[in-house]
Design a protein around this motif. Structure first.
Motif, short mmCIF file in Angstrom:
data_model
loop_
_atom_site.label_atom_id
_atom_site.label_comp_id
_atom_site.label_asym_id
_atom_site.label_seq_id
_atom_site.Cartn_x
_atom_site.Cartn_y
_atom_site.Cartn_z
N GLN A 58 32.44 65.50 92.70
CA GLN A 58 31.93 64.49 91.63
C GLN A 58 31.55 63.13 92.45
O GLN A 58 30.46 62.50 92.06
CB GLN A 58 33.25 63.85 90.79
N LEU A 59 32.08 62.89 93.59
CA LEU A 59 31.50 61.68 94.53
C LEU A 59 30.09 61.92 94.89
O LEU A 59 29.24 61.16 94.88
CB LEU A 59 32.44 61.37 95.47
N VAL A 60 30.05 63.20 95.30
CA VAL A 60 28.87 63.44 96.07
C VAL A 60 27.83 63.77 94.79
O VAL A 60 26.53 63.26 95.30
CB VAL A 60 28.86 65.30 96.72
N THR A 61 27.95 64.38 93.94
CA THR A 61 27.08 64.05 92.81
C THR A 61 26.64 62.61 92.21
O THR A 61 25.34 62.38 92.04
CB THR A 61 27.53 64.75 91.47
N ILE A 62 27.67 61.79 92.29
CA ILE A 62 27.27 60.39 92.01
C ILE A 62 26.33 59.71 92.91
O ILE A 62 25.64 59.02 92.74
CB ILE A 62 28.51 59.56 91.93
N LEU A 63 26.75 59.93 94.29
CA LEU A 63 26.10 59.53 95.41
C LEU A 63 24.59 59.96 95.42
O LEU A 63 23.70 59.18 96.08
CB LEU A 63 26.69 59.72 96.72
N GLU A 64 24.53 61.19 95.05
CA GLU A 64 22.94 61.73 95.19
C GLU A 64 22.07 61.23 94.06
O GLU A 64 21.16 61.10 94.05
CB GLU A 64 23.25 63.56 94.97
N GLN A 65 22.99 61.07 92.96
CA GLN A 65 22.01 60.78 91.58
C GLN A 65 21.73 59.05 91.60
O GLN A 65 21.04 58.75 90.73
CB GLN A 65 22.94 61.20 90.52
#
Length: 258
Positions: free
Chosen positions: A161-168
Protein backbone atom coordinates in the motif's frame (compact mmCIF):
# COMPACT_ATOMS: atom_id res chain seq x y z
CA UNK A 1 -18.09 30.19 26.02
CA UNK A 2 -21.11 27.93 25.54
CA UNK A 3 -19.19 24.78 24.60
CA UNK A 4 -18.73 22.37 27.46
CA UNK A 5 -16.34 19.85 25.88
CA UNK A 6 -13.51 21.45 23.96
CA UNK A 7 -10.75 19.73 21.99
CA UNK A 8 -7.70 21.99 21.95
CA UNK A 9 -4.72 21.47 19.68
CA UNK A 10 -1.47 22.44 21.41
CA UNK A 11 0.75 21.94 18.36
CA UNK A 12 3.62 19.54 17.64
CA UNK A 13 5.86 20.22 20.62
CA UNK A 14 7.19 23.77 20.77
CA UNK A 15 5.15 25.56 23.48
CA UNK A 16 5.42 28.81 21.49
CA UNK A 17 3.36 27.22 18.70
CA UNK A 18 0.26 27.00 20.90
CA UNK A 19 -2.27 29.49 19.48
CA UNK A 20 -3.59 32.42 21.51
CA UNK A 21 -7.12 31.00 21.35
CA UNK A 22 -5.94 27.64 22.67
CA UNK A 23 -3.99 29.31 25.49
CA UNK A 24 -6.98 31.41 26.58
CA UNK A 25 -9.30 28.40 26.71
CA UNK A 26 -6.77 26.33 28.66
CA UNK A 27 -6.47 29.12 31.22
CA UNK A 28 -10.22 29.38 31.73
CA UNK A 29 -11.21 25.69 31.74
CA UNK A 30 -12.67 24.07 34.84
CA UNK A 31 -11.14 20.68 34.05
CA UNK A 32 -8.18 19.68 31.92
CA UNK A 33 -8.15 16.22 30.33
CA UNK A 34 -5.41 14.54 28.31
CA UNK A 35 -4.00 11.21 27.16
CA UNK A 36 -1.29 9.89 29.50
CA UNK A 37 0.86 6.78 29.58
CA UNK A 38 0.79 4.23 32.37
CA UNK A 39 3.29 6.32 34.35
CA UNK A 40 0.94 9.31 34.12
CA UNK A 41 3.12 11.26 31.69
CA UNK A 42 1.38 13.30 29.01
CA UNK A 43 3.01 14.86 25.95
CA UNK A 44 0.12 17.28 25.40
CA UNK A 45 0.12 18.43 29.03
CA UNK A 46 3.90 18.90 28.87
CA UNK A 47 3.54 21.16 25.82
CA UNK A 48 0.94 23.26 27.66
CA UNK A 49 2.84 23.35 30.98
CA UNK A 50 3.71 27.08 30.82
CA UNK A 51 0.10 28.01 30.08
CA UNK A 52 -1.18 25.81 32.90
CA UNK A 53 1.31 27.50 35.25
CA UNK A 54 -0.23 30.88 34.40
CA UNK A 55 -3.67 29.89 35.66
CA UNK A 56 -4.90 31.71 38.76
CA UNK A 57 -6.12 28.40 40.18
CA UNK A 58 -5.04 24.84 39.53
CA UNK A 59 -7.42 22.99 37.24
CA UNK A 60 -8.97 19.67 38.09
CA UNK A 61 -7.68 16.89 35.85
CA UNK A 62 -9.10 13.85 34.08
CA UNK A 63 -6.09 11.90 32.81
CA UNK A 64 -6.96 9.24 30.24
CA UNK A 65 -4.45 6.44 30.85
CA UNK A 66 -3.83 4.70 27.55
CA UNK A 67 -1.70 1.51 27.48
CA UNK A 68 0.81 1.34 24.63
CA UNK A 69 -0.81 -1.42 22.61
CA UNK A 70 -2.69 -1.81 19.33
CA UNK A 71 -5.62 -3.75 20.78
CA UNK A 72 -8.62 -1.61 19.84
CA UNK A 73 -10.84 -3.40 22.35
CA UNK A 74 -8.62 -2.17 25.19
CA UNK A 75 -8.49 1.34 23.70
CA UNK A 76 -12.27 1.46 23.29
CA UNK A 77 -12.78 0.49 26.93
CA UNK A 78 -10.47 3.35 27.96
CA UNK A 79 -12.38 5.81 25.77
CA UNK A 80 -15.73 4.57 27.09
CA UNK A 81 -14.62 5.12 30.69
CA UNK A 82 -13.11 8.53 29.91
CA UNK A 83 -16.24 9.69 28.09
CA UNK A 84 -18.36 8.64 31.07
CA UNK A 85 -16.16 10.62 33.47
CA UNK A 86 -16.11 13.69 31.22
CA UNK A 87 -19.88 13.54 30.74
CA UNK A 88 -20.43 13.37 34.51
CA UNK A 89 -18.28 16.48 34.98
CA UNK A 90 -20.14 18.35 32.25
CA UNK A 91 -23.47 17.45 33.87
CA UNK A 92 -22.14 19.18 37.00
CA UNK A 93 -21.76 22.38 34.95
CA UNK A 94 -18.02 22.05 34.35
CA UNK A 95 -16.20 22.93 31.16
CA UNK A 96 -13.76 20.19 30.14
CA UNK A 97 -10.82 20.99 27.84
CA UNK A 98 -9.06 18.03 26.23
CA UNK A 99 -5.44 18.72 25.27
CA UNK A 100 -4.23 17.22 21.99
CA UNK A 101 -0.79 17.10 20.41
CA UNK A 102 -0.91 18.71 16.99
CA UNK A 103 -4.49 19.11 15.80
CA UNK A 104 -7.50 17.54 17.60
CA UNK A 105 -8.93 15.94 14.46
CA UNK A 106 -5.73 14.72 12.81
CA UNK A 107 -4.63 11.26 14.00
CA UNK A 108 -5.79 12.33 17.47
CA UNK A 109 -7.47 10.52 20.35
CA UNK A 110 -9.89 13.40 20.79
CA UNK A 111 -11.90 12.15 17.80
CA UNK A 112 -12.84 8.97 19.67
CA UNK A 113 -14.14 10.97 22.63
CA UNK A 114 -15.93 13.43 20.36
CA UNK A 115 -17.97 10.66 18.74
CA UNK A 116 -19.00 9.43 22.19
CA UNK A 117 -19.97 12.85 23.57
CA UNK A 118 -21.17 15.11 20.77
CA UNK A 119 -24.76 13.83 21.00
CA UNK A 120 -24.84 14.52 24.74
CA UNK A 121 -23.19 17.91 25.18
CA UNK A 122 -22.04 21.01 23.36
CA UNK A 123 -18.63 20.56 21.77
CA UNK A 124 -16.03 22.77 20.16
CA UNK A 125 -12.72 22.15 18.41
CA UNK A 126 -9.76 24.54 18.47
CA UNK A 127 -7.37 23.58 15.66
CA UNK A 128 -3.65 23.30 16.23
CA UNK A 129 -0.50 23.21 14.12
CA UNK A 130 0.04 19.65 12.92
CA UNK A 131 3.32 17.75 12.87
CA UNK A 132 3.04 17.65 9.07
CA UNK A 133 3.36 21.42 8.79
CA UNK A 134 5.94 21.60 11.56
CA UNK A 135 8.04 19.05 9.65
CA UNK A 136 7.77 21.04 6.43
CA UNK A 137 8.88 24.17 8.30
CA UNK A 138 11.78 22.37 9.99
CA UNK A 139 12.99 21.12 6.61
CA UNK A 140 12.26 24.48 4.94
CA UNK A 141 10.67 22.39 2.22
CA UNK A 142 7.37 23.03 0.39
CA UNK A 143 4.99 20.12 0.69
CA UNK A 144 3.34 20.86 -2.66
CA UNK A 145 3.85 23.19 -5.61
CA UNK A 146 1.62 23.95 -8.61
CA UNK A 147 -0.08 20.72 -9.72
CA UNK A 148 1.80 18.33 -7.43
CA UNK A 149 -0.33 15.74 -5.67
CA UNK A 150 -0.08 15.24 -1.92
CA UNK A 151 -1.04 12.29 0.27
CA UNK A 152 -0.82 11.46 3.97
CA UNK A 153 -0.34 7.80 4.82
CA UNK A 154 0.01 5.78 7.99
CA UNK A 155 2.90 3.50 8.81
CA UNK A 156 0.23 0.95 9.65
CA UNK A 157 -0.43 0.44 5.93
CA UNK A 158 1.10 -2.61 4.29
CA UNK A 159 4.36 -2.25 2.41
CA UNK A 160 2.56 -2.66 -0.92
CA UNK A 161 0.00 0.00 0.00
CA UNK A 162 2.83 2.39 0.84
CA UNK A 163 4.61 1.61 -2.44
CA UNK A 164 1.41 2.38 -4.37
CA UNK A 165 0.90 5.68 -2.54
CA UNK A 166 4.52 6.69 -3.10
CA UNK A 167 4.34 5.84 -6.79
CA UNK A 168 1.06 7.67 -7.35
CA UNK A 169 1.79 10.93 -5.50
CA UNK A 170 4.45 13.62 -5.78
CA UNK A 171 4.54 14.39 -2.06
CA UNK A 172 3.76 11.96 0.75
CA UNK A 173 3.95 12.25 4.53
CA UNK A 174 4.02 8.91 6.34
CA UNK A 175 2.79 9.21 9.92
CA UNK A 176 3.18 6.75 12.83
CA UNK A 177 6.56 5.71 11.50
CA UNK A 178 8.21 4.47 14.69
CA UNK A 179 7.35 0.76 14.75
CA UNK A 180 7.13 0.62 10.96
CA UNK A 181 10.48 2.15 10.05
CA UNK A 182 11.91 -0.97 8.38
CA UNK A 183 8.73 -1.48 6.34
CA UNK A 184 8.66 2.18 5.29
CA UNK A 185 12.31 2.12 4.23
CA UNK A 186 11.59 -0.96 2.12
CA UNK A 187 8.63 0.80 0.49
CA UNK A 188 10.77 3.85 -0.24
CA UNK A 189 13.41 1.63 -1.82
CA UNK A 190 10.94 -0.34 -3.95
CA UNK A 191 9.24 2.85 -5.17
CA UNK A 192 12.64 4.46 -5.88
CA UNK A 193 11.88 7.35 -3.49
CA UNK A 194 14.74 6.99 -0.99
CA UNK A 195 16.47 10.07 -2.38
CA UNK A 196 13.26 12.09 -1.97
CA UNK A 197 12.70 11.25 1.70
CA UNK A 198 13.55 12.88 5.02
CA UNK A 199 12.90 11.49 8.50
CA UNK A 200 11.99 13.51 11.61
CA UNK A 201 11.45 12.76 15.30
CA UNK A 202 10.02 14.93 18.09
CA UNK A 203 9.62 18.01 15.90
CA UNK A 204 9.92 21.27 17.81
CA UNK A 205 11.11 19.61 21.02
CA UNK A 206 14.47 19.60 22.75
CA UNK A 207 15.24 16.11 21.43
CA UNK A 208 14.27 16.89 17.83
CA UNK A 209 16.13 14.72 15.31
CA UNK A 210 16.21 15.16 11.54
CA UNK A 211 17.84 12.78 9.05
CA UNK A 212 17.73 13.94 5.43
CA UNK A 213 19.63 10.90 4.14
CA UNK A 214 17.30 8.11 5.17
CA UNK A 215 19.71 5.47 3.87
CA UNK A 216 21.65 6.19 7.06
CA UNK A 217 18.76 5.14 9.31
CA UNK A 218 19.06 1.94 11.27
CA UNK A 219 16.48 -0.74 10.51
CA UNK A 220 14.93 -0.73 13.95
CA UNK A 221 11.94 0.77 15.71
CA UNK A 222 11.85 4.51 16.28
CA UNK A 223 9.73 6.59 18.66
CA UNK A 224 5.99 7.07 18.26
CA UNK A 225 6.43 10.76 17.41
CA UNK A 226 8.21 10.31 14.10
CA UNK A 227 7.38 10.66 10.43
CA UNK A 228 8.78 10.61 6.90
CA UNK A 229 8.39 13.51 4.46
CA UNK A 230 8.76 12.56 0.79
CA UNK A 231 8.80 15.21 -1.96
CA UNK A 232 10.09 15.45 -5.50
CA UNK A 233 13.69 16.61 -5.48
CA UNK A 234 14.62 20.19 -6.36
CA UNK A 235 15.83 19.29 -9.88
CA UNK A 236 12.51 17.76 -10.86
CA UNK A 237 10.60 20.66 -9.33
CA UNK A 238 12.71 23.19 -11.24
CA UNK A 239 11.93 21.37 -14.49
CA UNK A 240 8.22 21.50 -13.73
CA UNK A 241 8.33 25.24 -13.07
CA UNK A 242 10.45 25.90 -16.18
CA UNK A 243 8.16 23.89 -18.43
CA UNK A 244 5.07 25.64 -17.05
CA UNK A 245 6.42 29.14 -17.44
CA UNK A 246 8.29 28.70 -20.74
CA UNK A 247 7.33 31.36 -23.28
CA UNK A 248 4.97 33.19 -20.96
CA UNK A 249 5.66 35.93 -18.45
CA UNK A 250 2.30 35.20 -16.81
CA UNK A 251 1.59 31.46 -17.09
CA UNK A 252 -2.07 30.39 -16.79
CA UNK A 253 -3.44 29.11 -13.50
CA UNK A 254 -0.49 30.43 -11.53
CA UNK A 255 -1.38 32.50 -8.49
CA UNK A 256 1.30 34.15 -6.41
CA UNK A 257 1.57 32.53 -2.97
CA UNK A 258 -0.47 29.44 -3.88
Amino acid sequence: MSAQFVGVGVGPGDPELVTLKAANIIKSADIISFIANEEGQSQAKSIARDILAERSTQAQEIPVIMPMCEDRKIANRVYDKAAKNIKASIEQGKQVVFLCEGDPLFFASFAYLLTRLQDHCQCQVIPGISSVHAASAALQLPLTLLKESFAIASGRHSEQQLVTILEQNDSVVIMKAGRSRTKILAALRHSQRLEDASYLEYIGRENEYIQQDVKQLLHQEGPYFSLFVVTRNAHIRDLVVDNTSAGSANPPNLSIGS
